[in-house]
Design a protein around this motif. Structure first.
Motif, PDB file in Angstrom:
ATOM      1  N   ALA A 161       0.423   9.088  -0.105  1.00 50.49           N
ATOM      2  CA  ALA A 161      -0.654  10.074  -0.151  1.00 50.49           C
ATOM      3  C   ALA A 161      -0.874  10.695   1.226  1.00 50.49           C
ATOM      4  O   ALA A 161      -1.067  11.912   1.356  1.00 50.49           O
ATOM      5  N   GLU A 162      -0.832   9.864   2.249  1.00 48.39           N
ATOM      6  CA  GLU A 162      -0.993  10.366   3.623  1.00 48.39           C
ATOM      7  C   GLU A 162       0.160  11.302   3.998  1.00 48.39           C
ATOM      8  O   GLU A 162      -0.049  12.358   4.609  1.00 48.39           O
ATOM      9  N   VAL A 212      -1.652  10.070  -7.353  1.00 43.10           N
ATOM     10  CA  VAL A 212      -2.393   9.968  -6.095  1.00 43.10           C
ATOM     11  C   VAL A 212      -1.805  10.911  -5.045  1.00 43.10           C
ATOM     12  O   VAL A 212      -2.529  11.491  -4.224  1.00 43.10           O
ATOM     13  N   ASN A 229       0.828  -1.205   0.000  1.00 40.96           N
ATOM     14  CA  ASN A 229       0.000   0.000   0.000  1.00 40.96           C
ATOM     15  C   ASN A 229       0.861   1.253   0.000  1.00 40.96           C
ATOM     16  O   ASN A 229       0.547   2.242   0.666  1.00 40.96           O
ATOM     17  N   ALA A 253      -4.138  13.743  -3.428  1.00 43.13           N
ATOM     18  CA  ALA A 253      -4.364  13.704  -1.985  1.00 43.13           C
ATOM     19  C   ALA A 253      -3.971  15.013  -1.309  1.00 43.13           C
ATOM     20  O   ALA A 253      -4.595  15.424  -0.331  1.00 43.13           O
ATOM     21  N   HIS A 313       3.363   6.662  -8.166  1.00 42.89           N
ATOM     22  CA  HIS A 313       2.236   7.122  -7.355  1.00 42.89           C
ATOM     23  C   HIS A 313       2.083   8.640  -7.391  1.00 42.89           C
ATOM     24  O   HIS A 313       1.404   9.212  -6.541  1.00 42.89           O
ATOM     25  N   ASP A 319      -0.928   4.570  -0.758  1.00 37.68           N
ATOM     26  CA  ASP A 319      -1.736   5.113   0.335  1.00 37.68           C
ATOM     27  C   ASP A 319      -0.863   5.819   1.364  1.00 37.68           C
ATOM     28  O   ASP A 319      -1.217   6.892   1.868  1.00 37.68           O
TER      29      ASP A 319
END
Length: 234
Positions: free
Chosen positions: A64-65, A91, A58, A95, A88, A61
């Protein structure tokens, strides 16, 4: 120097040594007479981000965070000194709502400026996929190592990530670079930020493009207003 420079957010830790090298170059390339002349940098050096080379993680993810948190901390533009993680990029920008300085594009453009048509890339499988697309957009072809040698390259890469910056690692990287030259490469891209930790222009027989170095220079130019901001995500 004006104090209106933009604040740079850095998604780092992939790997930590490459991020530290990037930050050192960022500081070195900034013209400054006093501390206050330097760019404000907010860096998340997060080596806990999942391995970008392992399918099914991930990583997107997590990145992005990280990007969203950098914006919350005051970042106005982003940089990520990791080639593979640029898979990525979309994203990350969605984000955070912030533009990302694209090191893959910088390297592809620099390779094109040499007049080369065939570009050797020392990088992970993920980075090679990205570079193949970007180079094609600049009417250039990619030269990669054959599968068994790509696997050997990855073993060398992980040793460098583990702290092996010795002569053996340099000789191995020289060997991979020479294989690309013999396969028809006219210029080389260090397509993983660990490669320049052990290899530079003096070690190879072709021009070596260092995307991390280009990224540091471009971030200085963007943050100081010498170059336009990258396009923000829609």
């Amino acid at each position: 120097m004006s104090d209106s420079s933009l604040t740079l957010g850095v998604l780092g830790g992939m790997g930590p040594a490459a991020t530290v090298e990037f930050l050192a170059k960022l500081q070195a390339y900034t013209p400054a007479e006093k501390d206050q002349d330097h760019i404000r940098v907010i860096a998340d050096i997060n080596p806990k981000a999942p391995d970008r080379n392992v399918p099914g993680t991930n990583a997107g993810d997590v990145l992005a965070e990280m990007a969203g948190a950098l914006r919350g901390a005051g970042a106005e533009v982003l940089a990520m000194p990791c080639n593979t993680a640029h898979a990525h990029a979309d994203v990350i920008q969605r984000a955070s709502g912030l533009p990302l300085v694209d090191m893959i594009e910088l390297a592809a453009r620099a390779a094109g400026q040499t007049g080369a048509m065939r570009v050797g890339v020392l990088g992970t499988k993920g980075a090679l996929k990205l570079y193949r697309e970007y180079l094609a957009a600049h009417a250039m072809g990619l030269v990669a190592l054959p599968p068994e040698r790509q696997e050997a390259f990855m073993q060398t890469l992980y040793r460098i990530k583990a702290g092996d910056l010795g002569d053996a690692a340099t000789r191995e990287m020289q060997g991979y670079a020479e294989e690309l030259r013999k396969a028809g490469a006219e210029v080389l891209i260090a397509g993983c930020t660990e490669v320049p930790l052990v290899l530079d222009d003096r070690d190879v027989r072709l021009k070596l493009v260092d995307p991390g170095d280009l990224l540091a220079r471009q971030c200085v130019a963007v943050c100081l207003g010498w170059e336009p901001m990258p396009h923000a995500p829609a």
